[in-house]
Design an enzyme around this catalytic site. Sequence first.
Site, PDB file in Angstrom:
ATOM      1  N   SER A   1     -10.078   0.381  17.394  1.00  0.00           N
ATOM      2  CA  SER A   1      -9.956  -0.813  16.563  1.00  0.00           C
ATOM      3  C   SER A   1      -8.852  -1.741  17.058  1.00  0.00           C
ATOM      4  O   SER A   1      -7.892  -1.311  17.688  1.00  0.00           O
ATOM      5  CB  SER A   1      -9.666  -0.424  15.109  1.00  0.00           C
TER       6      SER A   1
HETATM    7  N1  SAH Z   1     -10.342   4.145  14.022  1.00  0.00           N
HETATM    8  C1  SAH Z   1     -11.036   4.336  15.263  1.00  0.00           C
HETATM    9  C2  SAH Z   1     -12.278   3.487  15.273  1.00  0.00           C
HETATM   10  C3  SAH Z   1     -13.361   4.127  16.010  1.00  0.00           C
HETATM   11  S1  SAH Z   1     -14.916   3.272  15.976  1.00  0.00           S
HETATM   12  C4  SAH Z   1     -10.124   3.973  16.416  1.00  0.00           C
HETATM   13  O1  SAH Z   1      -9.205   3.167  16.227  1.00  0.00           O
HETATM   14  O2  SAH Z   1     -10.321   4.472  17.523  1.00  0.00           O
HETATM   15  C5  SAH Z   1     -15.732   4.089  14.654  1.00  0.00           C
HETATM   16  C6  SAH Z   1     -15.932   5.580  14.772  1.00  0.00           C
HETATM   17  O3  SAH Z   1     -16.729   5.976  13.670  1.00  0.00           O
HETATM   18  C7  SAH Z   1     -16.672   6.023  16.029  1.00  0.00           C
HETATM   19  O4  SAH Z   1     -15.930   7.004  16.685  1.00  0.00           O
HETATM   20  C8  SAH Z   1     -17.979   6.591  15.484  1.00  0.00           C
HETATM   21  O5  SAH Z   1     -18.480   7.685  16.231  1.00  0.00           O
HETATM   22  C9  SAH Z   1     -17.573   7.024  14.090  1.00  0.00           C
HETATM   23  N2  SAH Z   1     -18.674   7.149  13.149  1.00  0.00           N
HETATM   24  C10 SAH Z   1     -19.778   6.364  13.014  1.00  0.00           C
HETATM   25  N3  SAH Z   1     -20.570   6.831  12.030  1.00  0.00           N
HETATM   26  C11 SAH Z   1     -19.938   7.921  11.508  1.00  0.00           C
HETATM   27  C12 SAH Z   1     -20.253   8.846  10.460  1.00  0.00           C
HETATM   28  N4  SAH Z   1     -21.384   8.748   9.739  1.00  0.00           N
HETATM   29  N5  SAH Z   1     -19.392   9.837  10.208  1.00  0.00           N
HETATM   30  C13 SAH Z   1     -18.239   9.967  10.915  1.00  0.00           C
HETATM   31  N6  SAH Z   1     -17.894   9.149  11.921  1.00  0.00           N
HETATM   32  C14 SAH Z   1     -18.738   8.128  12.215  1.00  0.00           C
END
Ligand code: SAH
Length: 219
Positions: A69
């Site tokens: 993010s």
């Molecule tokens: N806060 C993280 C953002 C990652 S992007 C950072 O700063 O790195 C969003 C993440 O949500 C991804 O890793 C994706 O795999 C995860 N994600 C998407 N759908 C999901 C679900 N149903 N349950 C858990 N994680 C999920």
Amino acid sequence: MLIDTQGIGMTSQRTRDRLITRLREGGISNERVLEVIRLIPRHLFMDEAMASRAYEDTALPIGYGQTISQPYIVARMTEAVLHPPTPARVLEIGTGSGYQTAVLAQLVEQVFSVERVGALLSQARQRLSHLQLRNIQFRLGDGHEGWEKHAPFDAILVTAAPEETPVGLLQQLVEGGKMVIPVGKSQQQRLQVITRQAQDYTYQSLDWVSFVPLVKGMG
Ligand code: SAH
């Protein structure tokens, strides 16, 4: 502070300070949040190929079609989560790189983090243990289900966007607890703060944001 902040070149403290100035200008005012972001080595949460851009205020790819993010959004969401009553136990959905997890872990007592992609979860787990952040528990699973075993939570922070608020998650909040979540269709969602009052919920809308979708089921 547990984190070693020394670095050279692209990871220098000066580069990180510039990011903090930018976040302040963007309206982030919680000093604890700004300090934690200033100290966390964001370049460790991505591939080396991307690391030269680690202190730009932008989202960056982390593989598997996912992104780390944007620091401003991490700051904004963390600020919203910390808004009094300050939470002690926080559930995070979407561990991804583990960057938001690291920020949270330094500001609250206990973080529970759920991710659906196994490879991302194990990388994040390694990074966070390397940074000696030990107040985090991880789970591989579908975040729509929350984490029943450890519920209820004082706050829930969701870092992937569903089209509609997952009702099951709201039920894992304590009374007075809040969920910070982007809700809407792909590309453009509204960041919302939903507060639980007995069986009632109040909704507050913050910025327009662009998160990857909250996917149903396992990766
Ligand atoms: N806060 C993280 C953002 C990652 S992007 C950072 O700063 O790195 C969003 C993440 O949500 C991804 O890793 C994706 O795999 C995860 N994600 C998407 N759908 C999901 C679900 N149903 N349950 C858990 N994680 C999920």
